[in-house]
Design a protein around this motif. Structure first.
Motif, short mmCIF file in Angstrom:
data_model
loop_
_atom_site.label_atom_id
_atom_site.label_comp_id
_atom_site.label_asym_id
_atom_site.label_seq_id
_atom_site.Cartn_x
_atom_site.Cartn_y
_atom_site.Cartn_z
N PRO A 251 0.83 -1.22 0.00
CA PRO A 251 0.00 0.00 0.00
C PRO A 251 0.86 1.26 0.00
O PRO A 251 1.98 1.27 0.51
CB PRO A 251 -0.81 -0.12 1.30
CG PRO A 251 0.01 -1.01 2.16
CD PRO A 251 0.72 -1.97 1.25
N GLU A 252 0.30 2.28 -0.55
CA GLU A 252 1.03 3.53 -0.58
C GLU A 252 1.08 4.16 0.81
O GLU A 252 0.33 3.81 1.70
CB GLU A 252 0.35 4.49 -1.57
CG GLU A 252 0.41 4.00 -3.01
CD GLU A 252 -0.23 5.01 -3.95
OE1 GLU A 252 -0.70 6.05 -3.44
OE2 GLU A 252 -0.25 4.75 -5.17
N GLU A 253 2.00 5.09 0.91
CA GLU A 253 2.20 5.73 2.21
C GLU A 253 0.96 6.51 2.65
O GLU A 253 0.60 6.53 3.83
CB GLU A 253 3.40 6.68 2.13
CG GLU A 253 3.79 7.28 3.47
CD GLU A 253 5.01 8.17 3.37
OE1 GLU A 253 5.41 8.73 4.39
OE2 GLU A 253 5.57 8.27 2.24
N TYR A 254 0.31 7.15 1.69
CA TYR A 254 -0.90 7.91 2.03
C TYR A 254 -2.00 6.98 2.58
O TYR A 254 -2.65 7.31 3.58
CB TYR A 254 -1.39 8.64 0.78
CG TYR A 254 -2.70 9.36 0.99
CD1 TYR A 254 -2.76 10.57 1.67
CD2 TYR A 254 -3.89 8.82 0.50
CE1 TYR A 254 -3.95 11.22 1.86
CE2 TYR A 254 -5.09 9.47 0.69
CZ TYR A 254 -5.12 10.67 1.38
OH TYR A 254 -6.30 11.31 1.57
N ASP A 255 -2.19 5.79 1.92
CA ASP A 255 -3.21 4.86 2.40
C ASP A 255 -2.88 4.36 3.80
O ASP A 255 -3.76 4.19 4.65
CB ASP A 255 -3.32 3.68 1.44
CG ASP A 255 -3.78 4.14 0.05
OD1 ASP A 255 -4.45 5.18 -0.01
OD2 ASP A 255 -3.45 3.45 -0.94
#
Length: 872
Positions: A251-255
């Motif tokens: 998962p991306e850092e924002y998620d």
């Protein structure tokens, strides 16, 4: 008959008025300002006029200017004439009238032309000419092309809403056709209606068939699309999918941050902050409840009202004391030729547990099959399986909880019955325990004797509890007189602590326990605590001064006074430059260290205790106390054996030689080997018993150790002083030359070396204070300035610039005086006008009041007259 009076002519009247003016204009009253000569280009101010003419001109000018400004003051509304050419002096009145008339005609013509439609202009609507639209050539709209779905046919409309006219027309038309076709039978109204119904049903059926066909085609198209989609998407085989598990995308850092925020603890509303009054009220209520419970137990009422309210008495109760300990009812069953009692319930529980496990296993099996079939939805199936597991065992847990609750209720009921059936011995034991307990509520003592009676016979911890509960039960916010009671309690408590210190042996542990409660009272009533401590310090200082006046010296303060000085340092700030309590206490310590001679080891112990208190007082402010350094230096001098070689100067209360000059000299040097460092006991200031010489030597070494420790602390405290080396020079000489030759224990040798190192390592870079060198300011000389004046009345020797400057100054003064004169006249004029306005308003008000009073009087008279007529 007499002659008629002759009428006066107009000429006679004019002659009389001229004569009157001539009489008024007396030539001797005419003012003539003569001038010596005329100057070209200069405005003449020498006018000829009657007295008061110039004044009337000035008044008229002020009326035109100043009075108008005064009347328009604080008024924002103005009448401004905005007509064309009103303020243009170049235009003649005829031109103004002509231009105004022309502009007015233009405005009126413009308004009329708005509604005049010229034939040349073509009006349109949505791009189409209104003229063409009015011809109705093409009236077919876009709505006519819409589907006919949902519309009624013309025949149906005519049959239902046409009143039968359509059907009649059908009949007539049918009759004509019958004649033409040769004898066909005409249809009745009922037959026509049935035909319409059949047609409508047929159309409805056709629409339904079309809908079904469209649905079938849609489903077929969906199936074809699924078969094509399987060919378009490449799917890995099942075996490969099992062997090589697909790696999940990270998962991306924002998620990740969003998910973390979802799991963070959310702020929850806290309870309302309670005021000190509310807290004090709650504390008092809590103590009152505990005291009521204690008194109830003292009276032997074990259950109390709460227990009595819970116990249910049946109407059939015989009051014979018979109580069932447990339920005697048992389930009866017959199994395998034997009686089975209370075993069915256990079997049922076991069967329920087995069924629950089977259900859980079945749910797990179903989940595993679903996972094998659908590899794409693994996570969702796991969640469903776990949910099913929880549902499978939730019934068992609820049954077990209900059984546990039943067992707990039975145990509570049995315990309550056991408490009700306590024996008399147990009740007596509980009563004695309740009597031995400390009460929870106390009244504030009204005198010192009441306080002593309240605390007498209690342990130190219980005394602290009594004082704490007394403060809570008598908080100032609970009653009006509690504040005065607690203020008195401060003085009583200080007196009680002094009495504890004077007892033999002194109860220092109790004093230590009571200090926090005294601190709480001091924070609540600082003024009362300050006054009580000031009175104690004042009495002690006064008694010491009396002893010095009578005997020439005074004894060291007793232990109670030392305790008071210590309590002062704990209750009040010691770092203030000037404080009403700590400053007198510090002065008392300084006077005691100077005026009280050291004649025994007990006096020396009191002096060292005062030195400790002095260091504690000045630890924050770092205030220099010379009495402290002198006393420590004299104490070290008491430990020197050879006083003659020591020399130096000893400051009172110590002496260079005498009976008490060798108080710290050891009787035997071998006592150093058996000495161990100990703190000086405070009880030694009141009573000191040393039986053997070894004990005396050990005590001397303890005093010397305390003195060296204080010297070290003073070195660290005053190391930033400019005269540090000069202050500690006597101590350095004693330690380096006289005490070093003596044999000292190892702890004292370490202190000895540390003090010398601290004194020698001090920086000597500070220079003496001197005045700043600067040139002296000379005295002012009052010699007069002499100016020669050759020609009196005239100033000679001035330049052209100076003369111009003098002329401007003179002109400025003249204009300034004139402006002041005009301002005074303007102010007087405005004052007169204001006075006139006030007088006019008052006169108008009086006139209206008179009119009102007159009208009221007339009305009253008329009313009285009417009243008299009615009476008659």
């Amino acid at each position: 008959m007499g002659k008629a009076p002759k009428k006066k002519s107009l000429a006679d009247k004019v002659r009389k008025t001229k004569a009157a003016t001539e009489i008024k204009n007396n030539p001797f009253e005419v003012k003539i300002n003569r001038k010596k000569f005329d100057v070209l280009g200069r405005k003449s101010k020498h006018d000829v006029g009657l007295p008061g003419v110039s004044r009337s001109k000035a008044i008229n000018k002020r009326k035109e200017t100043l009075l108008k400004e005064y009347k328009q003051k604080n008024k924002s509304n103005k009448f401004i004439d905005r007509r064309l050419g009103e303020y243009d002096a170049k235009m003649t009145p005829e031109d103004k009238i002509l231009q105004r008339f022309a502009i007015e005609r233009q405005r009126s013509d413009g308004k009329r032309d708005v509604f005049n439609l010229n034939e040349e202009e073509e009006l349109t609507h949505y791009g189409q000419s209104l003229a063409e639209i009015e011809k109705f050539n093409d009236t077919v709209g876009s709505d006519d092309d819409s589907e006919e779905k949902g519309l009624l046919s013309a025949e149906l409309t005519a049959s239902h809403f046409g009143g039968g006219g359509g059907l009649l027309r059908k009949k007539t038309s049918g009759g004509d056709q019958e004649d033409e076709q040769g004898g066909q039978k005409t249809k009745s109204r009922q037959e026509l209606i049935e035909e319409l119904i059949q047609k409508s049903k047929l159309e409805k059926r056709e629409r339904q068939v079309q809908k079904e066909e469209a649905q079938e085609l849609t489903e077929k198209l969906d199936q074809d699309w699924k078969s094509i989609q399987a060919l378009m998407v490449k799917k890995t085989p099942k075996a490969e999918h099992v062997d090589k598990p697909e790696e999940k995308a990270k998962p991306e850092e924002y998620d990740m941050i969003v998910r973390e925020l979802g799991f963070e603890m959310k702020a929850q509303p806290s309870e309302k902050m309670k005021t000190p009054e509310e807290l004090a009220k709650e504390e008092k209520e809590k103590l009152q409840k505990l005291e009521a419970d204690r008194l109830r137990r003292m009276m032997g009422d074990e259950g109390g009202d709460s227990m009595k309210s819970q116990v249910h008495i049946s109407a059939d109760d015989l009051n014979d004391g018979f109580v069932l300990d447990k339920h005697d009812t048992k389930t009866l069953a017959y199994q395998d030729g034997k009686w089975n009692i209370e075993e069915e319930d256990e079997d049922d529980k076991e069967e329920e547990g087995e069924t629950g496990e089977e259900e859980g296993s079945e749910a797990e099996g179903e989940n595993e099959e679903e996972e094998d079939d659908n590899d794409d939805d693994v996570e969702e199936e796991e969640e469903e399986g776990s949910g099913e597991d929880e549902d499978g065992h939730s019934d068992l847990e609820s049954e077990q909880e209900s059984e546990n609750e039943d067992e707990d209720e039975e145990e509570e009921a049995s315990s309550s019955r056991q408490q009700q059936t306590l024996s008399r011995e147990e009740l007596k034991a509980q009563q004695e325990a309740a009597k031995a307990e400390l009460p929870y509520t106390f009244t504030a003592p009204e005198s010192y004797e009441d306080l002593k009676d309240l605390l007498h016979g209690h342990t130190p911890d219980n005394q602290r509890l009594i004082m704490a509960r007394t403060q809570k039960c008598n908080h100032p916010s609970l009653a009006a007189g509690n504040k005065l009671k607690l203020q008195k309690l401060v003085g009583f408590l200080l007196e009680y602590m002094g009495e504890l210190a004077t007892r033999s042996p002194p109860e220092l542990c109790t004093i230590d326990k009571l200090i926090p409660e005294l601190y709480a009272l001091c924070q609540m009533f600082p003024e009362a605590a300050g006054k009580s401590m000031q009175s104690i310090l004042g009495d002690a200082a006064h008694s010491m001064e009396e002893a010095v006046e009578i005997k020439g010296h005074a004894a060291f303060p007793t232990l109670d006074m030392l305790v008071y000085l210590k309590v002062t340092a704990l209750l009040f700030p010691t770092s203030d430059f000037r404080h009403p309590v700590t400053t007198p206490a510090l002065l008392f310590i300084s006077q005691t260290l100077t005026k009280c001679p050291v004649r025994s080891l007990q006096d020396l112990t009191s002096g060292l205790v005062l030195c400790c208190l002095a260091v504690e007082y000045v630890s924050f402010s770092k205030r220099f106390l010379p009495e402290l350094i002198n006393f420590l230096s004299g104490t070290l001098h008491l430990a020197v054996q050879d006083k003659a070689s020591a020399g130096g100067m000893v400051v009172p209360p110590f002496r260079l030689s005498g009976k008490y000059s060798d108080l710290l000299v050891l009787s035997n040097s071998e006592s150093c080997s058996s000495w161990s460092k100990k703190n000086l006991p405070l009880s030694a200031t009141q009573q000191l018993e040393l039986k053997s010489d070894l004990d005396k030597d050990h005590y001397r070494l303890n005093c010397l150790s305390t003195c060296l420790d204080l010297v070290k602390r003073c070195c660290l405290l005053y190391k930033d002083l400019t005269s540090f080396t000069h202050i500690f020079q006597p101590i350095r000489t004693l330690l380096s030359k006289h005490l070093c030759s003596q044999i000292l224990p190892s702890p004292l040798e370490e202190l000895h070396s540390e003090i010398l190192e601290a004194i020698s390592s001090a920086s000597v870079t500070h220079t003496r204070l001197v005045f700043e060198k600067k040139k002296p300011i000379p005295l002012k000389l009052f010699t007069p300035k002499i100016v020669e004046v050759l020609d009196y009345g005239k100033k000679r020797g001035c330049t052209r610039e100076e003369r111009e400057k003098e002329r401007l100054k003179h002109k400025y003064k003249k204009e300034f005086k004139g402006a002041l004169r005009e301002i005074r006249k303007d102010s007087r004029f405005l004052a007169r006008e204001k006075l006139n306005e006030v007088m006019n308003r008052d006169a108008e008000r009086k006139r209206k009041v008179k009119e009102l009073l007159g009208s009221l009087a007339s009305q009253e008279g008329e009313w009285k007259a009417l009243k008299r007529k009615k009476r008659k």
